[in-house]
Design an enzyme around this catalytic site. Structure first.
Site, PDB file in Angstrom:
ATOM      1  N   CYS A  68      -1.507   0.209  10.796  1.00 57.13           N
ATOM      2  CA  CYS A  68      -1.812   0.235   9.362  1.00 57.13           C
ATOM      3  C   CYS A  68      -2.563  -1.050   9.003  1.00 57.13           C
ATOM      4  CB  CYS A  68      -0.505   0.337   8.587  1.00 57.13           C
ATOM      5  SG  CYS A  68      -0.738   0.398   6.823  1.00 57.13           S
TER       6      CYS A  68
ATOM      7  N   SER B 282      -7.947   5.564   3.580  1.00 56.96           N
ATOM      8  CA  SER B 282      -7.185   6.052   2.432  1.00 56.96           C
ATOM      9  C   SER B 282      -7.786   5.471   1.157  1.00 56.96           C
ATOM     10  CB  SER B 282      -5.722   5.624   2.553  1.00 56.96           C
ATOM     11  OG  SER B 282      -5.008   6.009   1.396  1.00 56.96           O
TER      12      SER B 282
ATOM     13  N   GLY C  79      -4.865  -3.074  -0.462  1.00 60.65           N
ATOM     14  CA  GLY C  79      -6.231  -2.987  -0.969  1.00 60.65           C
ATOM     15  C   GLY C  79      -6.845  -1.608  -0.928  1.00 60.65           C
ATOM     16  N   GLU C  80      -7.962  -1.495  -1.613  1.00 56.11           N
ATOM     17  CA  GLU C  80      -8.713  -0.237  -1.672  1.00 56.11           C
ATOM     18  C   GLU C  80      -9.915  -0.378  -0.735  1.00 56.11           C
ATOM     19  OE1 GLU C  80      -8.727   2.971  -2.930  1.00 56.11           O
ATOM     20  OE2 GLU C  80     -10.639   2.953  -1.891  1.00 56.11           O
TER      21      GLU C  80
ATOM     22  N   CYS D 116      11.473  -8.913   6.140  1.00 60.66           N
ATOM     23  CA  CYS D 116      10.190  -9.206   5.516  1.00 60.66           C
ATOM     24  C   CYS D 116      10.264 -10.408   4.567  1.00 60.66           C
ATOM     25  CB  CYS D 116       9.748  -7.998   4.693  1.00 60.66           C
ATOM     26  SG  CYS D 116       8.161  -7.372   5.152  1.00 60.66           S
TER      27      CYS D 116
ATOM     28  N   GLU E   5      -0.024  -8.619   6.367  1.00 60.60           N
ATOM     29  CA  GLU E   5       0.713  -8.056   7.484  1.00 60.60           C
ATOM     30  C   GLU E   5       0.019  -6.802   7.992  1.00 60.60           C
ATOM     31  OE1 GLU E   5       5.300  -9.365   6.748  1.00 60.60           O
ATOM     32  OE2 GLU E   5       4.450  -7.728   5.615  1.00 60.60           O
TER      33      GLU E   5
ATOM     34  N   LEU F 195      -3.495  11.158  -4.394  1.00 59.25           N
ATOM     35  CA  LEU F 195      -3.602  12.033  -5.569  1.00 59.25           C
ATOM     36  C   LEU F 195      -2.461  11.773  -6.561  1.00 59.25           C
ATOM     37  CD1 LEU F 195      -5.547  14.219  -6.558  1.00 59.25           C
ATOM     38  CD2 LEU F 195      -4.042  15.920  -5.527  1.00 59.25           C
TER      39      LEU F 195
ATOM     40  N   CYS G  42      -2.894   0.691  -9.883  1.00 59.62           N
ATOM     41  CA  CYS G  42      -2.056   1.891  -9.965  1.00 59.62           C
ATOM     42  C   CYS G  42      -0.653   1.449 -10.377  1.00 59.62           C
ATOM     43  CB  CYS G  42      -2.027   2.615  -8.619  1.00 59.62           C
ATOM     44  SG  CYS G  42      -3.681   3.104  -8.072  1.00 59.62           S
TER      45      CYS G  42
ATOM     46  N   CYS H  70       2.260   0.715  -7.775  1.00 62.80           N
ATOM     47  CA  CYS H  70       1.874   0.003  -6.551  1.00 62.80           C
ATOM     48  C   CYS H  70       2.051  -1.505  -6.693  1.00 62.80           C
ATOM     49  CB  CYS H  70       0.414   0.326  -6.220  1.00 62.80           C
ATOM     50  SG  CYS H  70      -0.234  -0.629  -4.844  1.00 62.80           S
TER      51      CYS H  70
ATOM     52  N   ASN I 101       8.729   3.773  -3.191  1.00 62.33           N
ATOM     53  CA  ASN I 101       9.523   2.590  -2.855  1.00 62.33           C
ATOM     54  C   ASN I 101       9.520   1.624  -4.031  1.00 62.33           C
ATOM     55  OD1 ASN I 101      10.589   2.735  -0.123  1.00 62.33           O
ATOM     56  ND2 ASN I 101       8.439   3.019   0.398  1.00 62.33           N
TER      57      ASN I 101
ATOM     58  N   CYS J 129      -5.435  -5.972  -5.085  1.00 65.74           N
ATOM     59  CA  CYS J 129      -6.280  -4.819  -5.433  1.00 65.74           C
ATOM     60  C   CYS J 129      -6.487  -4.816  -6.934  1.00 65.74           C
ATOM     61  CB  CYS J 129      -5.597  -3.520  -5.003  1.00 65.74           C
ATOM     62  SG  CYS J 129      -6.579  -2.037  -5.359  1.00 65.74           S
TER      63      CYS J 129
HETATM   64  N1  SAH Z   1      -5.887   1.764  -1.920  1.00 62.12           N
HETATM   65  C1  SAH Z   1      -5.752   2.851  -1.043  1.00 62.12           C
HETATM   66  C2  SAH Z   1      -5.055   2.496   0.252  1.00 62.12           C
HETATM   67  C3  SAH Z   1      -3.848   1.640   0.130  1.00 62.12           C
HETATM   68  S1  SAH Z   1      -2.535   2.351  -0.783  1.00 62.12           S
HETATM   69  C4  SAH Z   1      -5.071   4.026  -1.724  1.00 62.12           C
HETATM   70  O1  SAH Z   1      -4.617   3.870  -2.847  1.00 62.12           O
HETATM   71  O2  SAH Z   1      -5.047   5.088  -1.129  1.00 62.12           O
HETATM   72  C5  SAH Z   1      -1.910   3.507   0.400  1.00 62.12           C
HETATM   73  C6  SAH Z   1      -0.817   4.369  -0.118  1.00 62.12           C
HETATM   74  O3  SAH Z   1       0.305   3.547  -0.464  1.00 62.12           O
HETATM   75  C7  SAH Z   1      -1.061   5.152  -1.420  1.00 62.12           C
HETATM   76  O4  SAH Z   1      -1.522   6.414  -1.214  1.00 62.12           O
HETATM   77  C8  SAH Z   1       0.337   5.349  -1.943  1.00 62.12           C
HETATM   78  O5  SAH Z   1       0.807   6.604  -1.556  1.00 62.12           O
HETATM   79  C9  SAH Z   1       1.145   4.353  -1.248  1.00 62.12           C
HETATM   80  N2  SAH Z   1       1.904   3.598  -2.217  1.00 62.12           N
HETATM   81  C10 SAH Z   1       1.484   2.659  -3.093  1.00 62.12           C
HETATM   82  N3  SAH Z   1       2.529   2.176  -3.773  1.00 62.12           N
HETATM   83  C11 SAH Z   1       3.626   2.822  -3.322  1.00 62.12           C
HETATM   84  C12 SAH Z   1       5.020   2.746  -3.624  1.00 62.12           C
HETATM   85  N4  SAH Z   1       5.490   1.882  -4.490  1.00 62.12           N
HETATM   86  N5  SAH Z   1       5.855   3.587  -2.957  1.00 62.12           N
HETATM   87  C13 SAH Z   1       5.390   4.449  -2.024  1.00 62.12           C
HETATM   88  N6  SAH Z   1       4.103   4.536  -1.677  1.00 62.12           N
HETATM   89  C14 SAH Z   1       3.217   3.738  -2.336  1.00 62.12           C
HETATM   90 FE1  SF4 Z   2      -3.899   1.765  -6.240  1.00 62.33          FE
HETATM   91 FE2  SF4 Z   2      -4.209   1.692  -3.552  1.00 62.33          FE
HETATM   92 FE3  SF4 Z   2      -4.967  -0.388  -5.109  1.00 62.33          FE
HETATM   93 FE4  SF4 Z   2      -2.406   0.136  -4.804  1.00 62.33          FE
HETATM   94  S1  SF4 Z   2      -3.808  -0.506  -3.181  1.00 62.33           S
HETATM   95  S2  SF4 Z   2      -3.455  -0.384  -6.734  1.00 62.33           S
HETATM   96  S3  SF4 Z   2      -2.387   2.382  -4.643  1.00 62.33           S
HETATM   97  S4  SF4 Z   2      -5.828   1.675  -5.147  1.00 62.33           S
END
Ligand code: SAH
Ligand code: SF4
Length: 384
Positions: free
Chosen positions: A108, A199, A167-168, A341, A95, A222, A119, A122, A298, A115
């Site tokens: 966005c 990002s 994704g990263e 969604c 999306e 961060l 994290c 995420c 979230n 990914c």
């Molecule tokens: N991979 C890159 C870009 C995609 S993630 C990165 O990690 O920066 C973009 C943003 O999504 C992250 O900075 C984080 O703040 C946010 N994010 C990921 N999981 C989240 C969650 N469960 N709730 C709120 N924000 C989240």
């Molecule tokens: Fe971490 Fe960004 Fe990958 Fe989610 S999309 S696992 S926040 S690096």
């Protein structure tokens, strides 16, 4: 030559297109003309390229195609937020979310299906890595959104792009870089450098590489002020800890007028949202030209974390805002289509998690979209 054997010109940046054209006996300047048809006129049929002769059009169509991704569905929120579901082949879909905000319109964009960086907060990380998106699939998200929005050189609804979807982006560097080029090229979407944000969770070598290759804005996820805590949230921190990461951030903005890193900080209840975390954060970032985006976590199924309580978010924000660093909190929008969604999810296997991922993505993304506007009054109303 069957259409599957032809070279797809969609998604080639100007340098790559010029090279390909020269190799194929075409004149170099034709690349810019072709880009104008694709990215300004949204035209993908060589037959309609009126500044190319009939024979020339036929010759191009022999060898090449212009093949953007396809839209599967579109949803519009009452507040103007629009989401598109795009088909990515093999049952995959992603999306793309457009968030209008006054004169600003932010898109966005995703860089990978899934990914690998895992994290712990995420949903994309929980899903694991499926594959990189191609440049055509990345820039295709922008192209489709711009076309659907009726974008033209005189009517610019899409003003900002954030690589904050799934994704990263820096783990898919080779495909992302040409997409960043097309976003900023006058023959592409012509966006100003600072209006395109990448990002990253902190891939230091690629941050340095990006610094050499593309003068875009950088957001760094961060989420914690210490290595001990960040290791538990962003596993990549064990490889690239905070200190060298911040050094890379400083190198990235060095010598660029007014450039600042945006630090994203997802607020998780009882994990990283205490006053001592906020105090440590502003101390840590004191010497980095930056702003802070606070993103209430979230929740998603199967994940133990909870969103910080509104009082904790406000307290955290106040501590940040009392420092010289500008700090903003994202405000939720597009709720009505977020709810829908899951309905779209039915069309694709394994869509539910992705929908959730995208939902918090575009909320995160809003924080970036809004941050410039809020700088004048950093202590804004918080809606958690
Ligand atoms: N991979 C890159 C870009 C995609 S993630 C990165 O990690 O920066 C973009 C943003 O999504 C992250 O900075 C984080 O703040 C946010 N994010 C990921 N999981 C989240 C969650 N469960 N709730 C709120 N924000 C989240
Ligand atoms: Fe971490 Fe960004 Fe990958 Fe989610 S999309 S696992 S926040 S690096």
């Amino acid at each position: 030559m069957s259409s599957s054997e032809k070279i797809n010109l969609f998604g080639l940046d100007k340098a790559a297109l010029e090279k390909l054209f020269v190799e194929n006996g075409e004149q170099k300047f034709r690349a810019a003309q072709l880009m104008k048809w694709i990215y300004h006129q949204f035209e993908t049929d060589f037959a309609n390229f009126t500044n190319f002769s009939k024979e020339h059009r036929a010759r191009l169509a022999e060898k090449f195609v212009i093949q953007p991704p396809e839209i599967v569905a579109q949803q519009e929120s009452s507040d103007g937020t629009i989401k598109w579901l795009l088909r990515m082949g093999e049952g995959n879909a992603i999306e793309t979310v457009f968030i209008p905000e006054g004169k600003r319109g932010t898109l966005c964009v995703s860089s990978q299906v899934g990914c690998s960086l895992n994290c712990t907060f995420c949903a994309t990380g929980a899903q694991g890595f499926n594959r990189h998106l191609t440049t055509a699939e990345i820039i295709g998200q922008v192209w489709l959104a711009a076309r659907e929005l009726g974008q033209s050189t005189t009517n610019r609804r899409l003003t900002n792009i954030v690589m904050m979807g799934m994704g990263e982006p820096l783990a898919n560097y080779d495909n992302v870089l040409p997409a960043l080029n097309i976003m900023r090229d006058d023959f592409g979407f012509g966006l100003a450098n600072k209006r395109v944000t990448v990002s990253t969770s902190g891939l230091i070598p690629q941050i340095d590489q990006l610094n050499k290759d593309a003068d875009v804005s950088l957001a760094v996820s961060l989420h914690a002020p210490t290595d001990e805590l960040r290791n538990t949230l962003v596993p990549l921190n064990k490889k690239y800890p905070i200190k060298p990461l911040l050094e890379a951030c400083k190198r990235f903005v060095a010598g660029k007028r007014k450039a600042r890193i945006t630090f994203e900080y997802t607020l998780i209840d009882g994990v990283n949202d205490q006053p001592e975390h906020a105090r440590a954060l502003v101390k840590l970032l004191a010497n980095v030209p930056c702003k802070i985006n606070l993103i209430p976590f979230n929740p998603f199924p199967g994940n133990p974390f909870r969103r910080s309580r509104p009082e904790a978010i406000e307290r955290f924000h106040r501590i940040c805002a009392a420092s010289p660093i500008v700090a903003t909190v994202r405000k939720t929008r597009g709720d009505d289509i977020d709810a829908a969604c899951g309905q779209l999810a039915g069309q694709f296997a394994d869509r539910t998690r992705r929908s959730l991922t995208i939902r918090r993505r575009h909320e995160a993304n809003e924080a970036i979209a809004k941050s410039d506007q809020e700088e004048a009054s950093p202590l804004k109303e918080i809606s958690a």
